[in-house]
Motif scaffolding. Structure first.
Motif, PDB file in Angstrom:
ATOM      1  N   PRO A   1       0.824  -1.229   0.000  1.00 56.56           N
ATOM      2  CA  PRO A   1       0.000   0.000   0.000  1.00 56.56           C
ATOM      3  C   PRO A   1       0.850   1.268   0.000  1.00 56.56           C
ATOM      4  O   PRO A   1       0.557   2.222  -0.737  1.00 56.56           O
ATOM      5  CB  PRO A   1      -0.824  -0.132   1.290  1.00 56.56           C
ATOM      6  N   MET A   2       1.911   1.293   0.819  1.00 61.56           N
ATOM      7  CA  MET A   2       2.761   2.481   0.872  1.00 61.56           C
ATOM      8  C   MET A   2       3.503   2.694  -0.452  1.00 61.56           C
ATOM      9  O   MET A   2       3.630   3.835  -0.942  1.00 61.56           O
ATOM     10  CB  MET A   2       3.782   2.360   2.007  1.00 61.56           C
TER      11      MET A   2
ATOM     12  N   ILE B   1       2.558   1.821  -3.432  1.00 61.23           N
ATOM     13  CA  ILE B   1       1.633   2.282  -4.474  1.00 61.23           C
ATOM     14  C   ILE B   1       1.314   3.768  -4.312  1.00 61.23           C
ATOM     15  O   ILE B   1       1.202   4.512  -5.293  1.00 61.23           O
ATOM     16  CB  ILE B   1       0.344   1.439  -4.446  1.00 61.23           C
ATOM     17  N   THR B   2       1.180   4.217  -3.078  1.00 61.27           N
ATOM     18  CA  THR B   2       0.790   5.609  -2.842  1.00 61.27           C
ATOM     19  C   THR B   2       1.978   6.575  -2.921  1.00 61.27           C
ATOM     20  O   THR B   2       1.838   7.698  -3.400  1.00 61.27           O
ATOM     21  CB  THR B   2       0.117   5.751  -1.473  1.00 61.27           C
TER      22      THR B   2
ATOM     23  N   ARG C   1       5.086   5.567  -6.788  1.00 65.67           N
ATOM     24  CA  ARG C   1       4.567   5.153  -8.100  1.00 65.67           C
ATOM     25  C   ARG C   1       5.590   5.394  -9.209  1.00 65.67           C
ATOM     26  O   ARG C   1       5.719   4.603 -10.146  1.00 65.67           O
ATOM     27  CB  ARG C   1       3.270   5.907  -8.420  1.00 65.67           C
TER      28      ARG C   1
ATOM     29  N   THR D   1      10.539  -1.401   1.627  1.00 62.34           N
ATOM     30  CA  THR D   1       9.446  -0.966   0.759  1.00 62.34           C
ATOM     31  C   THR D   1       9.970  -0.217  -0.456  1.00 62.34           C
ATOM     32  O   THR D   1       9.550  -0.467  -1.592  1.00 62.34           O
ATOM     33  CB  THR D   1       8.481  -0.062   1.539  1.00 62.34           C
TER      34      THR D   1
END
Length: 267
Positions: free
Chosen positions: A23-24, A26-27, A30, A139
């Motif tokens: 989630p992190m 993708i936000t 990108r 990440t």
């Protein structure tokens, strides 16, 4: 044995961290994901030097399909069933050959690249610098590559699978002289949406295994440039063995031990 289980536990925990960071990534990252998508799919080198994964996967799939099609036709010829070459080529390519060839190509090209890139960053203390700045290094470096792999793998695999189909038909019909109508008829009988979906699913699972193992070895590399080289070699060997075991489990689990061809009423 104890160290092997400890290493396995380390890879599993690293994989959990990679998925937890999706989630992190993708936000926040990108742009980095898109950059990795380009690097994985088309690369930066020329096509003749294996610049992108698409060319490597397609080339290996075509060569493997040619060899397997010749052997299938030769074996069926001993039994007088060469008309079933289209059926055998379709089943072999879709259910086992194309996913495994794609996994080997990706492990050799993309997986090795992941390990070398992250290993170089580790020994040059770039990963330590990211942690010091408060950037979630797993990440930012590993999850981004995992997402890019998941985006790229299906279209890349489709190119390889299409190349394998065309190569098999060219060998059996164009080179060995079988009837095109007979080949196409039996080929279509074994192509079902379910088998097609299983084939893609196997390739996606293989790509996740490759990304996790390759990034884990690179992220935890030590011992200078020699250690990075050792990590890359160990990652390739571990990946190939793990993919082989996963392929055996998936083929038995998805297709079972009883042969089925829904298009011909064999279920």
């Amino acid at each position: 044995m104890k160290s092997s289980f400890a290493a396995l536990d380390g890879h599993v925990m690293f994989g959990v961290k990679m998925f937890a960071g999706i989630p992190m990534a993708i936000t926040r990252y990108r742009t980095h994901v898109l950059r990795e998508v380009g690097n994985i799919s088309f690369g930066k080198a020329s096509l003749l030097s294996g610049g992108g994964t698409i060319g490597v996967v397609a080339g290996m799939a075509i060569v493997a399909a040619v060899m397997v099609s010749i052997e299938i036709h030769r074996a069926l010829g001993l039994l007088g069933f060469t008309a079933l070459s289209g059926l055998a080529a379709s089943i072999a390519n879709t259910q086992a050959l194309a996913p495994l060839i794609a996994a080997l190509a990706i492990a050799a090209k993309v997986g090795t690249g992941f390990t070398a890139q992250l290993g170089s960053m580790r020994i040059s203390e770039e990963i330590d610098a990211l942690d010091t700045l408060g950037v979630p290094s797993v990440t930012f470096l590993a999850t981004v590559r995992l997402i890019a792999m998941l985006i790229v793998i299906t279209p890349v695999y489709m190119v390889g699978l299409l190349g394998a189909y065309l190569a098999s038909r060219f060998v059996v019909v164009g080179m060995l002289g079988e009837s095109s109508g007979t080949y196409d008829y039996y080929f279509r009988q074994s192509i079902t949406p379910q088998a097609f979906g299983y084939s893609i699913l196997m390739t996606v699972i293989f790509s996740v295994i490759i990304a996790v193992i390759a990034c884990s070895y690179g992220y935890n590399a030590s011992g200078g440039p020699e250690g990075v080289g050792r990590a890359a070699g160990t990652a390739v060997r571990t990946t190939i063995l793990t993919v082989a075991i996963a392929a055996m489990v998936l083929i038995f689990g998805l297709y079972g031990l009883t042969p089925t061809i829904p298009g011909m009423g064999l279920e």
